[in-house]
Write an enzyme that holds these catalytic residues in place. Structure first.
Site, PDB file in Angstrom:
ATOM      1  N   ARG A  65      57.444 138.613  13.205  1.00 40.70           N
ATOM      2  CA  ARG A  65      56.972 139.123  11.916  1.00 40.70           C
ATOM      3  C   ARG A  65      57.474 140.534  11.636  1.00 40.70           C
ATOM      4  O   ARG A  65      57.458 140.995  10.509  1.00 40.70           O
ATOM      5  CB  ARG A  65      55.437 139.111  11.897  1.00 40.70           C
ATOM      6  CG  ARG A  65      54.892 137.700  11.732  1.00 40.70           C
ATOM      7  CD  ARG A  65      53.407 137.655  11.853  1.00 40.70           C
ATOM      8  NE  ARG A  65      52.971 138.135  13.147  1.00 40.70           N
ATOM      9  CZ  ARG A  65      51.741 137.982  13.640  1.00 40.70           C
ATOM     10  NH1 ARG A  65      50.820 137.390  12.916  1.00 40.70           N
ATOM     11  NH2 ARG A  65      51.418 138.426  14.835  1.00 40.70           N
ATOM     12  N   LYS A 165      50.942 128.223  27.840  1.00 40.41           N
ATOM     13  CA  LYS A 165      49.513 128.165  28.110  1.00 40.41           C
ATOM     14  C   LYS A 165      48.823 129.336  27.434  1.00 40.41           C
ATOM     15  O   LYS A 165      49.498 130.341  27.200  1.00 40.41           O
ATOM     16  CB  LYS A 165      49.243 128.156  29.621  1.00 40.41           C
ATOM     17  CG  LYS A 165      49.423 129.518  30.297  1.00 40.41           C
ATOM     18  CD  LYS A 165      49.011 129.484  31.726  1.00 40.41           C
ATOM     19  CE  LYS A 165      47.593 129.942  31.942  1.00 40.41           C
ATOM     20  NZ  LYS A 165      47.404 131.411  32.014  1.00 40.41           N
ATOM     21  N   LYS A 199      57.409 127.735  40.767  1.00 42.74           N
ATOM     22  CA  LYS A 199      57.552 128.667  41.896  1.00 42.74           C
ATOM     23  C   LYS A 199      58.172 127.883  43.045  1.00 42.74           C
ATOM     24  O   LYS A 199      57.876 126.703  43.230  1.00 42.74           O
ATOM     25  CB  LYS A 199      56.201 129.258  42.277  1.00 42.74           C
ATOM     26  CG  LYS A 199      55.677 130.162  41.158  1.00 42.74           C
ATOM     27  CD  LYS A 199      54.566 131.052  41.615  1.00 42.74           C
ATOM     28  CE  LYS A 199      54.109 131.908  40.446  1.00 42.74           C
ATOM     29  NZ  LYS A 199      54.285 133.318  40.625  1.00 42.74           N
ATOM     30  N   ASP A 252      41.818 130.762  32.479  1.00 46.34           N
ATOM     31  CA  ASP A 252      43.076 131.486  32.682  1.00 46.34           C
ATOM     32  C   ASP A 252      43.916 130.867  33.800  1.00 46.34           C
ATOM     33  O   ASP A 252      45.117 130.683  33.634  1.00 46.34           O
ATOM     34  CB  ASP A 252      42.768 132.955  32.997  1.00 46.34           C
ATOM     35  CG  ASP A 252      44.014 133.831  32.963  1.00 46.34           C
ATOM     36  OD1 ASP A 252      44.912 133.524  32.158  1.00 46.34           O
ATOM     37  OD2 ASP A 252      44.082 134.806  33.739  1.00 46.34           O
ATOM     38  N   HIS A 257      47.124 126.570  36.620  1.00 45.73           N
ATOM     39  CA  HIS A 257      47.879 126.858  37.845  1.00 45.73           C
ATOM     40  C   HIS A 257      47.244 126.251  39.095  1.00 45.73           C
ATOM     41  O   HIS A 257      47.905 125.606  39.897  1.00 45.73           O
ATOM     42  CB  HIS A 257      47.981 128.371  38.095  1.00 45.73           C
ATOM     43  CG  HIS A 257      48.558 129.147  36.947  1.00 45.73           C
ATOM     44  ND1 HIS A 257      49.467 128.627  36.078  1.00 45.73           N
ATOM     45  CD2 HIS A 257      48.359 130.431  36.544  1.00 45.73           C
ATOM     46  CE1 HIS A 257      49.801 129.542  35.184  1.00 45.73           C
ATOM     47  NE2 HIS A 257      49.141 130.645  35.434  1.00 45.73           N
ATOM     48  N   LYS A 354      47.340 141.135  46.006  1.00 50.92           N
ATOM     49  CA  LYS A 354      47.868 139.975  45.275  1.00 50.92           C
ATOM     50  C   LYS A 354      48.406 138.990  46.298  1.00 50.92           C
ATOM     51  O   LYS A 354      49.269 139.338  47.113  1.00 50.92           O
ATOM     52  CB  LYS A 354      48.984 140.409  44.320  1.00 50.92           C
ATOM     53  CG  LYS A 354      49.605 139.227  43.573  1.00 50.92           C
ATOM     54  CD  LYS A 354      50.356 139.667  42.337  1.00 50.92           C
ATOM     55  CE  LYS A 354      51.098 138.511  41.667  1.00 50.92           C
ATOM     56  NZ  LYS A 354      50.254 137.532  41.003  1.00 50.92           N
TER      57      LYS A 354
HETATM   58  C1  BG6 Z   1      49.000 133.976  34.078  1.00 50.79           C
HETATM   59  C2  BG6 Z   1      47.591 134.456  33.857  1.00 50.79           C
HETATM   60  O1  BG6 Z   1      49.126 132.652  33.641  1.00 50.79           O
HETATM   61  O2  BG6 Z   1      49.320 134.050  35.456  1.00 50.79           O
HETATM   62  C3  BG6 Z   1      47.434 135.875  34.369  1.00 50.79           C
HETATM   63  O3  BG6 Z   1      47.297 134.426  32.471  1.00 50.79           O
HETATM   64  C4  BG6 Z   1      47.887 135.957  35.809  1.00 50.79           C
HETATM   65  O4  BG6 Z   1      46.090 136.325  34.251  1.00 50.79           O
HETATM   66  C5  BG6 Z   1      49.286 135.370  35.964  1.00 50.79           C
HETATM   67  O5  BG6 Z   1      47.895 137.327  36.187  1.00 50.79           O
HETATM   68  C6  BG6 Z   1      49.724 135.339  37.408  1.00 50.79           C
HETATM   69  O6  BG6 Z   1      51.052 134.918  37.499  1.00 50.79           O
HETATM   70  P1  BG6 Z   1      51.969 135.362  38.732  1.00 50.79           P
HETATM   71  O7  BG6 Z   1      53.234 134.581  38.543  1.00 50.79           O
HETATM   72  O8  BG6 Z   1      52.152 136.846  38.618  1.00 50.79           O
HETATM   73  O9  BG6 Z   1      51.225 134.998  39.969  1.00 50.79           O
END
Ligand code: BG6
Length: 499
Positions: A65, A165, A199, A252, A257, A354
């Protein structure tokens, strides 16, 4: 483990040319000015070009836009690519840059669609990918307006629609979106994305199970005690507070996932690794899953700690929010293979680190012939998606010496040590698959709906909350209440990222 895998130039050389160059097409990104386009889509298309997968006459059409033009888009794309200096190569970029063009228009605006149609006609691009990198609320109108403009198919080529998504907000809205999409497109044109499927370790699950003989015979309730699927994130909602307020952890990452990973662990061997066969098997898993009862669910929310704000303090978040940023759920699959094997699945924001991994914990041997001070620890197979992608097998071994004493040993495979080239980003794989028409790593309509059905009771549980879900300190391992799911079974949560 010194991984003695099949030697093949495609996996050992720097360039992965295991797939064909994608056919010539126009790759249209709706919402090109947004975050997804600059963080994932433009870098993935550039990487495909760099590795020789993008057809030399493919054009990238950015649609948005904002009052941009071709030059603004190119400038924006270059800045996005320069964010990864290791990948950015000026000469490669200069080859690609002239193939980026911009079309201004609203999502669902007839004039914008007509401008797009003219451009595609003039550039004789009969093969088209349309990618919805726009807010989910725009999808219905976008689909209708593509169709009103006659862009839902082309006379002499193919047309594919990639839907990001979240696919719907619950079962009802997902069904409505599927119905709408199928009214205007054929199912074979629809590519519903879940980047976790692309992945490397997720793809490798099928190879591990179906291209080896040693694992699959053990892959059932006869030998597996339980499965844990964990996705922890150290980041909070990262500027997406108002989005997260609508979504929460279940919508989410669980509905998509995590259930997708679960289905790859649990599915029966498909006869062929193609979209129909694989998706038929995955959907059977969802149909065999029981809906979790309230006692099988623990919901949590992070609170301020370790110098980090709590969820309720994040921008865009209601100071009394009851949204769950953490969930641990016990799922069951009622079929011959998995009956009696719980699948514990958990994920949360603002946890200690993470990490994403799948752990299969084996049963104890039926009889131990050694006299040991304690029962040996059960064997464990870990598939790591983040960090340090790879696979570990932990087992008991004899300590050298005159007595029988046991210690743990580890057979380990990591991509980084075994292969020269870094793993492609999931989006690189998915965009290439879209252009080559391979929907194996995308979700079918019935799959998405079945996934919503599985998580529906957890969403109801979330909606029934009258107070904050179990609080956990930012930077911690999550709420201690999650231990309740495993209590009394002799099982314990595996600490993600630990060996
Ligand atoms: C996304 C979610 O689909 O996946 C996020 O909306 C999340 O909240 C992310 O942080 C994680 O993806 P990855 O590939 O960094 O593990």
């Amino acid at each position: 483990m010194s991984a003695e895998v099949l030697e093949h130039p495609a996996v050992t050389s720097g360039e992965d040319r295991g797939k064909e160059v994608a056919p010539r097409c126009a790759f249209v990104i709706f919402g090109v000015t947004g975050d997804l386009a600059s963080r994932k889509l433009l870098p993935a298309l550039y990487a495909l070009h760099r590795r020789g997968y993008l057809h030399p006459e493919t054009t990238i059409v950015g649609y948005g836009r904002s009052d941009w033009n071709d030059e603004t888009l190119r400038e924006h794309a270059r800045e996005s690519l320069e964010a990864d200096p290791g990948e950015f190569d000026r000469a490669t970029w200069e080859e690609l840059a002239p193939r980026l063009v911009y079309v201004r228009g609203g999502y669902g605006e007839a004039e914008g669609m007509q401008r797009l149609k003219r451009l595609l006609g003039e550039s004789q691009q009969e093969n088209r990918v349309f990618y919805t990198a726009t807010p989910p609320s725009t999808y219905p109108r976008l689909i209708e307006s593509l169709s009103e403009a006659g862009l839902q198919q082309s006379d002499e080529g193919w047309t594919r629609l990639v839907i990001e998504k979240p696919f719907g907000h619950d079962l009802q809205s997902a069904v409505a979106l599927n119905d709408l999409a199928i009214r205007h497109f054929d199912e074979s044109q629809l590519f519903r994305i879940d980047h976790y499927l692309a992945k490397e370790t997720a793809q490798n699950l099928a190879v591990l199970r179906f291209a080896n003989t040693v694992f699959e015979p053990l892959w059932s309730n006869r030998y597996i005690d339980h499965v844990q699927i964990t996705m922890t994130e150290d980041l909070g909602v990262d500027g997406r507070g108002s989005f997260y307020e609508q979504s929460g952890v279940i919508r989410d990452v669980f509905q998509n996932h995590l259930l997708q990973l679960l289905s790859l662990v649990a599915m029966e061997p498909p006869a062929n690794f193609d979209a129909t066969s694989v998706r038929n098997e995955k959907v059977k898993v969802f149909h065999a899953m029981t809906c979790p009862a309230p006692a099988d669910t623990v919901l949590g929310q992070y609170v301020a700690a370790n110098g980090m704000p709590g969820y309720r303090e994040e921008e865009g978040v209601d100071p009394d929010s009851k949204q769950a940023t953490y969930a641990a759920v016990r799922f069951e699959i009622r079929n011959w293979r998995w009956s009696g094997v719980p699948f514990f699945v958990r994920s949360g924001k603002r946890l200690e680190r993470k990490a994403t991994e799948i752990v299969l914990r084996f049963r104890n041997p039926p009889h131990i012939p050694f006299s040991l001070p304690a029962q040996p620890r059960p064997d464990r197979l870990t598939l790591r998606l983040t960090p340090d992608e790879g696979i570990d097998l932990r087992f008991n071994t004899k300590v050298p010496g005159q007595e029988i004493a046991l210690e743990r040993a580890n057979m380990e495979f990591t991509y980084a040590r075994r292969f020269e080239r870094p793993n492609p980003d999931a989006y690189e794989t998915l965009l290439l698959d879209t252009m080559t028409g391979d929907a194996t790593l995308f979700m079918r309509a019935d799959e998405v709906e079945a996934q919503w059905r599985v998580v529906a009771p957890v969403l109801e549980e979330q909606d029934r909350l009258t107070e904050q879900p179990c609080p956990y300190p930012a930077g911690s391992f999550g709420p201690p209440e999650a231990d309740r799911l495993l209590a009394g079974s002799g099982r314990h949560w595996h600490r993600p990222g630990d060996g």
